[in-house]
Enzyme design. Structure first.
Site, PDB file in Angstrom:
ATOM      1  N   ASN A 151     -75.630  80.157 -91.022  1.00 51.44           N
ATOM      2  CA  ASN A 151     -77.027  80.104 -90.579  1.00 51.44           C
ATOM      3  C   ASN A 151     -77.599  81.512 -90.578  1.00 51.44           C
ATOM      4  O   ASN A 151     -76.889  82.480 -90.826  1.00 51.44           O
ATOM      5  CB  ASN A 151     -77.138  79.422 -89.213  1.00 51.44           C
ATOM      6  CG  ASN A 151     -76.475  80.213 -88.112  1.00 51.44           C
ATOM      7  OD1 ASN A 151     -76.921  81.287 -87.730  1.00 51.44           O
ATOM      8  ND2 ASN A 151     -75.366  79.695 -87.593  1.00 51.44           N
ATOM      9  N   ARG A 152     -78.866  81.628 -90.289  1.00 49.87           N
ATOM     10  CA  ARG A 152     -79.584  82.879 -90.504  1.00 49.87           C
ATOM     11  C   ARG A 152     -79.603  83.821 -89.307  1.00 49.87           C
ATOM     12  O   ARG A 152     -80.341  84.786 -89.300  1.00 49.87           O
ATOM     13  CB  ARG A 152     -81.015  82.560 -90.964  1.00 49.87           C
ATOM     14  CG  ARG A 152     -81.000  81.969 -92.361  1.00 49.87           C
ATOM     15  CD  ARG A 152     -82.297  81.292 -92.719  1.00 49.87           C
ATOM     16  NE  ARG A 152     -83.391  82.230 -92.811  1.00 49.87           N
ATOM     17  CZ  ARG A 152     -84.551  81.961 -93.413  1.00 49.87           C
ATOM     18  NH1 ARG A 152     -84.725  80.763 -93.979  1.00 49.87           N
ATOM     19  NH2 ARG A 152     -85.494  82.848 -93.445  1.00 49.87           N
TER      20      ARG A 152
END
Ligand code: CTP
Ligand code: CA
Length: 224
Positions: A34-35
């Site tokens: 994820n970011r």
């Protein structure tokens, strides 16, 4: 307006913080991630250390230097993060700032997955991970304060207060992700903190600044 944090406000306290994303491996060359940049958790770790706390930072894969005076434990997956967090207990304060994967591949292929001739789609089977924050909150009797984060794109208060109650937290810091210049990957963030019977809004500011303000609130909630 809040008074600035006094140095040594967390003197001698043991503060355990999770930060960054987790990477869930699919095969030797691929993962689901994820970011999260880890910046918020690292800023909190740095600020807590400056306040005199003994800080342990359990970190997913990030590109950040270890803050001064902080003990850092590097992990990759949600399962590894859970192990590291539970092993680092007891603590006085737990801050779950990591973006922990909610699902992980049912199995990790020991060999690189190959394309299948004649197929145009691939379905991955994912299974739920353990909720580290909820587990810490119900297990650890010595904890004085358990703080969670909530990344939401909509209905921020409803979801954040739901997590506060469901996970038995003392405080939850919600941020609306998906707004340009805010949240994941950014140096800036705006947030709203919720606790039982109260809330406080933090307008958009540098994550380093926000971390100081959040620690002020954490110190206040400890005294409450
Ligand atoms: N969290 C955790 N372990 C997980 C998932 C989340 O410890 N397996 C923690 C996060 O570190 C954060 C809080 O729970 O402090 C809320 O995370 P968030 O992703 O916003 O909420 P979820 O409970 O996972 O629900 P959803 O993603 O469906 O909104
Ligand atoms: Ca989640």
């Amino acid at each position: 307006p809040q008074a600035p944090a006094k140095p040594g406000r967390l003197n001698g306290m043991r503060v355990l913080i999770s930060a960054g994303p987790t990477y869930e491996d699919l095969d030797p060359v691929r993962y689901v991630g994820n970011r999260s940049s880890g910046k918020m958790g690292y800023a909190l770790a740095a600020a807590a250390a400056r306040q005199g706390a003994q800080v342990v930072l359990v970190s997913g894969p990030v590109q950040l230097p270890t803050p001064a005076g902080v003990q850092r434990i590097d992990v990759r997956s949600a399962a590894q993060m859970r192990e590291a967090v539970l092993s680092a207990l007891p603590a006085d304060i737990y801050i779950g700032a990591a973006a922990v994967a909610d699902y992980t591949p049912r199995q990790v292929s020991p060999q690189k997955l190959k394309k299948t001739a004649g197929t145009q789609t691939l379905t991955l089977e994912l299974v739920r991970t353990a909720d580290i924050l909820a587990e810490v909150a119900v297990q650890e009797q010595a904890l004085k304060l358990v703080v969670g984060f909530a990344a939401e794109t909509h209905d921020v208060e409803k979801y954040a207060r739901g997590k506060l109650a469901d996970k038995h937290l003392d405080l939850i810091i919600a941020n609306q992700v998906g707004i340009a210049g805010n949240g994941f990957e950014s140096d800036q963030n705006a947030a709203i903190a919720y606790w039982d019977g109260g809330q406080r809004e933090f307008p958009g500011t540098a994550k380093t600044q926000l971390a100081e303000q959040l620690l002020d609130l954490i110190a206040e909630r400890l005294d409450a």
